[in-house]
Scaffold this motif. Structure first.
Motif, PDB file in Angstrom:
ATOM      1  N   TYR A  35       0.832  -1.166  -0.128  1.00  0.00           N
ATOM      2  CA  TYR A  35       0.143   0.082  -0.071  1.00  0.00           C
ATOM      3  C   TYR A  35       0.956   1.326  -0.052  1.00  0.00           C
ATOM      4  O   TYR A  35       0.805   2.142   0.978  1.00  0.00           O
ATOM      5  N   ILE A  46      -9.212  -2.503  -7.904  1.00  0.00           N
ATOM      6  CA  ILE A  46      -9.615  -4.041  -7.504  1.00  0.00           C
ATOM      7  C   ILE A  46     -11.063  -3.948  -6.994  1.00  0.00           C
ATOM      8  O   ILE A  46     -11.879  -4.730  -7.331  1.00  0.00           O
ATOM      9  N   GLY A 158     -14.089  -5.103   5.106  1.00  0.00           N
ATOM     10  CA  GLY A 158     -13.320  -5.432   4.130  1.00  0.00           C
ATOM     11  C   GLY A 158     -12.513  -6.918   4.166  1.00  0.00           C
ATOM     12  O   GLY A 158     -11.829  -7.253   3.185  1.00  0.00           O
ATOM     13  N   SER A 159     -12.895  -7.530   5.413  1.00  0.00           N
ATOM     14  CA  SER A 159     -12.219  -8.632   5.581  1.00  0.00           C
ATOM     15  C   SER A 159     -10.658  -8.611   5.617  1.00  0.00           C
ATOM     16  O   SER A 159     -10.195  -9.578   4.971  1.00  0.00           O
ATOM     17  N   ASN A 163      -6.320 -11.318   6.170  1.00  0.00           N
ATOM     18  CA  ASN A 163      -5.008 -10.989   5.572  1.00  0.00           C
ATOM     19  C   ASN A 163      -4.184 -11.567   6.815  1.00  0.00           C
ATOM     20  O   ASN A 163      -2.778 -11.487   6.585  1.00  0.00           O
ATOM     21  N   THR A 210      -5.112  -7.028 -10.191  1.00  0.00           N
ATOM     22  CA  THR A 210      -4.494  -7.930  -9.267  1.00  0.00           C
ATOM     23  C   THR A 210      -2.814  -8.271  -9.537  1.00  0.00           C
ATOM     24  O   THR A 210      -2.219  -7.926  -8.617  1.00  0.00           O
TER      25      THR A 210
END
Ligand code: AVI
Length: 324
Positions: A35, A46, A158-159, A163, A210
């Motif tokens: 990021y 995305i 955002g789940s 990660n 991606t």
């Protein structure tokens, strides 16, 4: 004696973090390194892709259930958002919560955070906003927010929880429980297990956004750490790891080669990969078990296909082990 400035010190720490991952038998890079400015823009792209279902599914769930969600959060809550970015999701909450004590966005990118807080301040002139620039994946102190409130509710959409490995996720939730405190809550987006073909296209989209997002790690290393990755000799690949229940993003070396990163030589075999991200997909019970030491699941909302969930968790404990 060498006196490092903070910036030098941060760079040295990041260098060590990056290189120690690249020295492992399974080479890896931390997903937070995606990021930078370009990576954040690619990630936003995305989120708008047809194949990338999580963002629009989560927004749909929030929209469809916003009244009930607002009831769970209640009045005069301190709303704390982890990894706030320039999110549209928080606006949904702000538009539907009857009264909010204050909004505390936390983001690693200080500049982004302040710009987004400014914009939000213009849109919601009566909202008290306390932006906190911090890397929430590390231990950080939330400054005392001197505002009367009924409870603190952390919003983590955002789940992004996917990660982390489940062990890291539990540890992280312990930290969130500390921040939320007694009677605190957590409104969280959790991506669910589903048909592998859906996952495969979501992480290997046709337009290659991606792939660009993943390759940007190497672009960054070339720019920031004087690395000499030849981008034409690596390719993006996202694969489902059934054993761990996660999508893994890799950068695969197309040939045997030596690459230099900040003066260090790294050898790649043909086909060898750098693991750049895990994205765990959960079953509902499995996620409840991960959160259980710190949170009780109070309510789960899903879409018709049960691809994604938004969950309201209530804090049950503040005692936790120190973060690893
Ligand atoms: C931020 N995070 C939840 C995204 C995910 O789906 O794991 C990051 C991402 N990686 C590839 N596409 C999106």
């Amino acid at each position: 004696m060498i006196q490092y400035t903070t910036v030098d010190n941060e760079r040295a720490l990041l260098r060590e973090e990056l290189l120690s991952g690249l020295r492992l038998p399974q080479k890896s890079l931390p997903s937070k390194y995606f990021y930078d400015e370009i990576g954040s823009t690619l990630f936003e792209e995305i989120c708008g892709l047809r194949e990338y279902y999580p963002t629009r599914t989560e927004i749909g769930i929030l929209r469809d259930n916003i009244t009930e969600i607002a009831r769970h959060i209640g009045r005069d809550a301190l709303l704390i958002e982890y990894g706030s970015g320039a999110s549209v999701k928080i606006r949904l909450l702000l538009d539907h919560l009857e009264r909010i004590a204050a909004y505390v966005p936390i983001d690693i990118s200080g500049e982004h955070l302040l710009a987004a807080a400014d914009e939000l301040g213009r849109e919601y002139p009566r909202l008290r906003i306390f932006p906190v620039p911090a890397d929430y994946t590390q231990d950080f102190e939330l400054p005392e927010i001197e505002v009367e409130h009924t409870r603190s509710v952390v919003f983590f959409p955002g789940s992004t929880i996917g990660n982390f490995t489940p062990a890291e996720a539990r540890n992280f939730l312990g930290h969130v429980a500390d921040v939320a405190g007694r009677d605190g809550g957590l409104l969280i987006g959790v991506d669910l297990k589903k048909d592998v073909t859906v996952l495969h296209s979501a992480y290997n989209d046709r337009r290659g956004v991606t792939a660009d997002f993943n390759m940007n790690m190497l672009v960054r290393l070339n720019r920031e750490f004087d690395a000499d990755f030849d981008l034409d000799t690596f390719r993006h690949s996202a694969v489902w790891n059934a054993h761990h229940g996660r999508i893994e993003m890799h950068l695969i070396s197309l040939r045997e080669q030596t690459v230099h990163v900040d003066g260090e030589r790294l050898h790649f075999r043909r086909g060898e990969s750098i693991l750049t991200e895990y994205s765990y997909k959960y079953g509902l019970e499995q996620f409840a078990a991960v959160a259980a030491p710190y949170f009780r699941v109070e309510k789960v909302w899903t879409d018709d296909r049960r691809w994604f969930s938004v969950q309201y968790l209530r804090c049950v404990s503040r005692a936790r082990a120190p973060r690893a």
